[in-house]
Design a protein around this motif. Structure first.
Motif, mmCIF file in Angstrom:
data_model
loop_
_atom_site.group_PDB
_atom_site.id
_atom_site.type_symbol
_atom_site.label_atom_id
_atom_site.label_comp_id
_atom_site.label_asym_id
_atom_site.label_seq_id
_atom_site.Cartn_x
_atom_site.Cartn_y
_atom_site.Cartn_z
ATOM 1 N N PHE A 415 0.736 -1.116 0.118
ATOM 2 C CA PHE A 415 0.013 0.018 0.013
ATOM 3 C C PHE A 415 1.003 1.473 -0.100
ATOM 4 C CE2 PHE A 415 -2.913 -2.858 2.229
ATOM 5 C CZ PHE A 415 -4.059 -2.982 1.015
ATOM 6 N N SER A 416 0.348 1.991 -0.834
ATOM 7 C CA SER A 416 1.018 3.555 -0.730
ATOM 8 C C SER A 416 0.684 4.330 0.234
ATOM 9 C CB SER A 416 1.027 4.257 -1.965
ATOM 10 O OG SER A 416 -0.506 4.649 -2.110
ATOM 11 N N GLU A 417 1.156 5.504 0.587
ATOM 12 C CA GLU A 417 0.849 6.323 1.619
ATOM 13 C C GLU A 417 -0.656 6.644 1.682
ATOM 14 O OE1 GLU A 417 2.517 10.411 3.560
ATOM 15 O OE2 GLU A 417 4.167 8.805 2.862
ATOM 16 N N THR A 418 -0.830 6.829 0.361
ATOM 17 C CA THR A 418 -2.379 7.326 -0.038
ATOM 18 C C THR A 418 -3.528 6.205 0.278
ATOM 19 O OG1 THR A 418 -1.225 8.450 -1.945
ATOM 20 C CG2 THR A 418 -3.636 8.624 -1.619
ATOM 21 N N ASP A 419 -2.962 5.159 -0.298
ATOM 22 C CA ASP A 419 -3.793 4.161 0.274
ATOM 23 C C ASP A 419 -4.116 3.895 1.507
ATOM 24 O OD1 ASP A 419 -3.400 3.541 -2.361
ATOM 25 O OD2 ASP A 419 -1.872 1.842 -2.320
ATOM 26 N N GLN A 420 -2.989 3.966 2.544
ATOM 27 C CA GLN A 420 -3.050 3.785 3.899
ATOM 28 C C GLN A 420 -4.064 4.817 4.570
ATOM 29 O OE1 GLN A 420 -1.384 1.506 5.471
ATOM 30 N NE2 GLN A 420 0.740 1.156 4.597
ATOM 31 N N GLU A 421 -3.643 6.202 3.979
ATOM 32 C CA GLU A 421 -4.677 7.105 4.559
ATOM 33 C C GLU A 421 -6.067 6.765 4.461
ATOM 34 O OE1 GLU A 421 -3.202 10.933 3.041
ATOM 35 O OE2 GLU A 421 -1.174 10.729 4.017
ATOM 36 N N LEU A 422 -6.326 6.402 3.183
ATOM 37 C CA LEU A 422 -7.879 6.212 2.646
ATOM 38 C C LEU A 422 -8.585 5.266 3.618
ATOM 39 C CD1 LEU A 422 -10.449 6.950 1.048
ATOM 40 C CD2 LEU A 422 -9.436 5.630 -0.770
ATOM 41 N N LEU A 423 -7.430 4.067 3.725
ATOM 42 C CA LEU A 423 -8.145 2.923 4.465
ATOM 43 C C LEU A 423 -8.117 3.396 5.985
ATOM 44 C CD1 LEU A 423 -5.830 0.187 2.754
ATOM 45 C CD2 LEU A 423 -8.378 0.343 2.464
ATOM 46 N N GLU A 474 0.058 -4.381 -11.385
ATOM 47 C CA GLU A 474 0.243 -4.506 -9.909
ATOM 48 C C GLU A 474 -0.428 -3.417 -9.230
ATOM 49 O OE1 GLU A 474 3.912 -4.820 -7.791
ATOM 50 O OE2 GLU A 474 3.278 -7.159 -7.867
ATOM 51 N N ARG A 475 -0.053 -2.388 -9.487
ATOM 52 C CA ARG A 475 -0.470 -0.871 -8.758
ATOM 53 C C ARG A 475 -2.149 -0.804 -9.072
ATOM 54 N NH1 ARG A 475 -1.020 1.694 -4.813
ATOM 55 N NH2 ARG A 475 -1.795 3.738 -5.233
ATOM 56 N N THR A 476 -2.490 -1.234 -10.534
ATOM 57 C CA THR A 476 -3.979 -1.199 -10.369
ATOM 58 C C THR A 476 -4.760 -1.933 -9.806
ATOM 59 O OG1 THR A 476 -3.097 -0.635 -12.892
ATOM 60 C CG2 THR A 476 -5.693 -1.229 -12.467
ATOM 61 N N GLN A 477 -3.990 -3.018 -9.465
ATOM 62 C CA GLN A 477 -4.930 -4.203 -8.648
ATOM 63 C C GLN A 477 -5.144 -3.503 -7.290
ATOM 64 O OE1 GLN A 477 -3.110 -7.818 -8.505
ATOM 65 N NE2 GLN A 477 -3.287 -8.062 -10.665
ATOM 66 N N THR A 478 -4.073 -2.675 -6.871
ATOM 67 C CA THR A 478 -4.034 -2.483 -5.401
ATOM 68 C C THR A 478 -5.148 -1.273 -5.400
ATOM 69 O OG1 THR A 478 -1.843 -2.699 -5.435
ATOM 70 C CG2 THR A 478 -2.602 -1.399 -3.672
ATOM 71 N N LYS A 522 -10.270 -2.162 7.979
ATOM 72 C CA LYS A 522 -9.595 -1.691 6.519
ATOM 73 C C LYS A 522 -9.958 -2.734 5.803
ATOM 74 C CE LYS A 522 -5.897 0.774 8.793
ATOM 75 N NZ LYS A 522 -4.445 0.831 9.168
ATOM 76 N N GLU A 523 -10.093 -3.838 5.859
ATOM 77 C CA GLU A 523 -10.613 -4.823 4.797
ATOM 78 C C GLU A 523 -12.056 -5.313 5.097
ATOM 79 O OE1 GLU A 523 -8.198 -8.026 2.628
ATOM 80 O OE2 GLU A 523 -9.175 -9.024 4.079
ATOM 81 N N PHE A 524 -12.892 -4.984 4.324
ATOM 82 C CA PHE A 524 -14.320 -5.607 4.308
ATOM 83 C C PHE A 524 -14.445 -6.900 3.332
ATOM 84 C CE2 PHE A 524 -16.553 -2.151 6.644
ATOM 85 C CZ PHE A 524 -15.591 -1.117 6.478
ATOM 86 N N ILE A 525 -13.807 -6.379 2.153
ATOM 87 C CA ILE A 525 -14.009 -7.613 1.140
ATOM 88 C C ILE A 525 -12.497 -8.058 0.708
ATOM 89 C CG2 ILE A 525 -14.781 -8.265 -1.211
ATOM 90 C CD1 ILE A 525 -16.739 -5.771 -1.047
ATOM 91 N N PRO A 526 -12.123 -9.443 1.030
ATOM 92 C CA PRO A 526 -10.826 -10.242 1.014
ATOM 93 C C PRO A 526 -10.731 -10.311 -0.702
ATOM 94 C CG PRO A 526 -12.154 -11.550 1.892
ATOM 95 C CD PRO A 526 -13.022 -10.303 1.837
#
Length: 678
Positions: A415-423, A474-478, A522-526
């Motif tokens: 996860f990037s920093e942005t991802d982390q923040e959103l999660l 890969e990034r798109t998947q994330t 942070k994870e609702f759907i695996p």
RNA sequence: GGCGAGGUAGCUCAGGCGGUUAGAGCGCAGGAUUCAUAACCCUGAGGUCAUGGGUUCAAUUCCCAUCCUCGCUACCA
């Protein structure tokens, strides 16, 4: 109270003499439902109680007007209301009726208990009695000429023409609405609940609730400080529709509807819970919360608690989150003028769009002051928030998921920093929204909720997966994994506000409803989960739809020209009757406001034969300095009367139109003062 | 008249136990973008925080008065 073990949540019992409109929904039922759904999702033990209030004079009058029995009226409106509530997903645990046997029993037992404790004082008062119908007449049963505007068909409690509150004895030539007979005054006995000895306890009860909303707290204190303490209130009425007073010498008397109605909350709980009901009303660990409109504040904060105190076994309300009023297109909602949006009609005009109205009404709820509902605003809320922000975000994610991964949630990389923040935003959302809901701040909660979708949109715009998909799979998947989690959070946390949409979205995502606590994640759907293609959550509302609603409102004839409601002519009189009036021309020499009044001017009028003082209720229409020298017509031989301490001799004649505008009835040319008008 | 609540951007509203450039959404203007229901995203314009006094080093936030809106209440010969 800290962490109650359970919650008894009530929503005001709607009166079964008409359908329910958006004002009711926004002020009471919607916030109550949001709150209850939130509590449930928090796995709290909560019962959501409501039902139809089916007694009282207004229902009898309505029945009379429609030529049916009171029972038919309440059956009809109970049905309409219950369907409307169900249609909007108002999730009562029970919706009962005060006409049910169990409520009659509960209310009479309650009354008897107070009676046995000596809580009542019996008082004989004089009431109007209809000798032909052989019964006492409630205020509404009596009509006569309004002493104020002389409308001939004013009711004993209020004049429908000028809006003045009246008491039946104010009416000129009163007559019974049942038989038309001239009512006579007769003595009748009633049971009064004296409140003065409770005022100390009630005051400290209110003062222990400084957490109540300012409008609620303020109004209660105002009421307590007002009028030299609390007046005794009659808890019985001479009427044949309602709950019989359970005493031997109470033939033809029923409990006052305001006495029996709140007990309806208790009866409904009994009906729902059986023998367990007492826990919900008597256990100190239960929080009792009344959702009401502001018209009900005094009753729920003072009178009903006083009844509960007198009884002695009950807990008192913990919170009374009363809302203010909702206006419609700038005007007060009016049932009688049909200036309203009726819930059952909305459900027909906007099928499957209940959540849109829920959203619009919650976003513009009159939480701290009266608020205006406009169809334009409704449209904007739908189009630029629900469609453009929420629906659009979900659609973007679902479409991309389908396009790139056939709907299977992809495996995220680091996860990037942005991802982390959103999660993290997701993980914090339940506490964030919950904090607002805990304080009954529904608008704020809703706005925090929709902010999640905004963040999702921004995330997509910033990350641009549709570009990255060509260069960095890969990034798109994330990114799409993260975006999917945002959708899921929306589906879970939207349950209190938008239950229909949330359920639909969960079905797209194959999710069951989670507890609020469980949503702090942070994870609702695996990765690997399969999603549906889904469909659009909201439809745009076009201008013509809004216009149709506006036209519908404005087409209403009584609304269009209330000024056409001219007062019918009075009955014929003889010339002799007329000659009893001594009307003279006069000139206003001086005018000054009567202190401590809004409407009264003290006039000094020269009527030729003498100069006298006349008090006139025109201060809202004329400034004193503007009417000095004004020639007027004066009814000179009217019996003198003291008004606010000033002796008034005679009456200045005015012409008044239906809107209440006043002009002087004066000679068309200047005449000597004292000239006769005939 | 008394009591209560409110008067903050064009609109709907937050906020402030006094302290650097007063916030949000919508609407408006400009820009960027195309995965998406011409939607989203970014930037910007826009406010004497009703008015007048007072307290204070400092008030939009506290105090007083006034005006306006809503509710309850008194009052309409």
């Amino acid at each position: 109270m800290s962490a109650p073990k359970r919650y008894t949540v009530t929503a005001a019992l709607p009166y079964a003499n008409g359908p329910v409109h958006i004002g009711h929904l926004a002020g009471c039922y919607l916030p109550a439902d949001i709150y209850v759904r939130y509590l449930r999702q928090n796995e709290k033990d909560v019962k959501f109680i409501c039902g139809s209030d089916e007694h009282g004079v207004a229902i009898i009058m309505k029945a009379k007007a429609e030529g049916v029995s009171p029972q038919e009226i309440v059956d009809k409106y109970n049905g309409i209301m219950q369907q409307a509530f169900e249609g909007f997903g108002i999730s009562f645990d029970i919706y009962s009726r005060t006409s049910k046997e169990i409520h009659h029993k509960t209310a009479s037992d309650f009354f008897l208990k107070l009676y046995e404790k000596g809580a009542f004082t019996e008082k004989e008062t004089e009431q109007y009695y209809d000798p032909e119908a052989e019964q006492f007449l409630a205020d509404r049963y009596i009509e006569g000429e309004c002493p104020n505007c002389h409308f001939p068909d004013a009711y004993g409690d209020q004049c429908e023409n000028c809006g003045t509150s009246l008491s039946p004895t104010d009416l000129i030539n009163p007559r019974s609405r049942l038989s038309g007979a001239k009512p006579e005054r007769r003595k009748t006995k009633h049971w009064f609940l004296p409140l003065d000895h409770l005022s100390g306890r009630i005051k400290s009860f209110i003062q222990s609730h400084k957490d109540w909303k300012p409008n609620v707290y303020g109004q209660c204190m105002s009421w307590l400080d007002d009028s030299g303490g609390l007046q005794a209130r009659s808890m019985t009425r001479d009427l044949d529709w309602g709950i019989k007073v359970p005493l031997p010498d109470a033939e033809g008397k029923v409990l006052y509807v305001w006495f029996d109605a709140p007990i309806g909350y208790i009866s409904a709980t009994k009906e729902l819970m059986g023998d367990d009901w007492e826990t919900w009303w008597k256990d100190e660990d239960t929080a009792l919360i009344h959702f009401i409109g502001k018209d009900n504040i005094v009753f729920h904060c003072i009178i009903f608690p006083a009844m509960l105190m007198e009884h002695g076994e009950f807990i008192l309300p913990d919170q009374v989150p009363a809302n203010e009023f909702l206006n419609l297109e700038g005007k007060k909602i009016s049932t009688s003028r049909n200036w309203a949006v009726w819930l059952h009609e909305y459900l027909q005009d906007f099928p499957d769009q209940q959540d849109v109205l829920r959203y619009a009404l919650c976003a513009a709820a009159p939480e701290t002051k009266d608020n205006d509902f406009t169809w334009k605003d409704f449209q904007t809320r739908n189009n630029s928030e629900l469609v453009a922000i929420y629906g659009n975000f979900v659609n973007r994610v679902l479409v991309l998921m389908q396009k790139y991964y056939n709907g299977t949630v992809p495996q995220p990389a680091a996860f990037s920093e942005t991802d982390q923040e959103l999660l993290q935003l997701l993980a914090d959302a339940p506490a964030n929204i919950g904090q607002s809901l805990d304080q009954y701040r529904f608008r704020e909660a809703l706005s925090a909720y929709i902010q999640l979708a905004r963040s999702g949109n921004k995330y997509l715009a910033d990350e641009e997966p549709w570009k990255l998909v060509k260069t960095d799979p890969e990034r798109t998947q994330t990114i799409l994994y993260v975006a999917t989690q945002v959708c899921a959070a929306l589906a879970q946390l939207g349950e209190p506000f938008l239950p229909f949409t949330s359920a639909r979205l969960r079905s797209f995502l194959h999710l069951d409803l989670m507890s609020w606590e469980a949503c702090k994640r942070k994870e609702f759907i695996p990765a690997g989960s399969q999603l549906e293609k889904g469909e659009l959550l909201f439809q745009k509302i076009e201008d013509d739809k809004v216009q149709t609603q506006l036209d519908k409102l404005k087409r209403n004839p009584t609304q269009n020209n209330p000024s056409q409601k001219l007062i019918p002519l009075k009955e014929e009189i003889t010339f002799d009757d007329f000659t009893k009036l001594d009307i003279r021309t006069g000139t206003i020499l001086a005018a000054e406001p009567v202190p401590k009044t809004d409407k009264l001017l003290k006039l000094t009028v020269d009527i030729g034969v003498e100069t006298r003082t006349i008090v006139s209720g025109i201060a809202e229409h004329f400034k004193p300095e503007d009417i000095i020298g004004q020639q007027v017509s004066v009814l000179a031989n009217l019996a003198p009367k003291k008004l606010r301490g000033v002796e008034s001799k005679g009456m200045v004649l005015m012409a008044e139109n239906a809107e209440g505008k006043l002009v002087f009835a004066q000679p068309s040319d200047t005449m000597e003062n004292g000239s006769v008008v005939r």
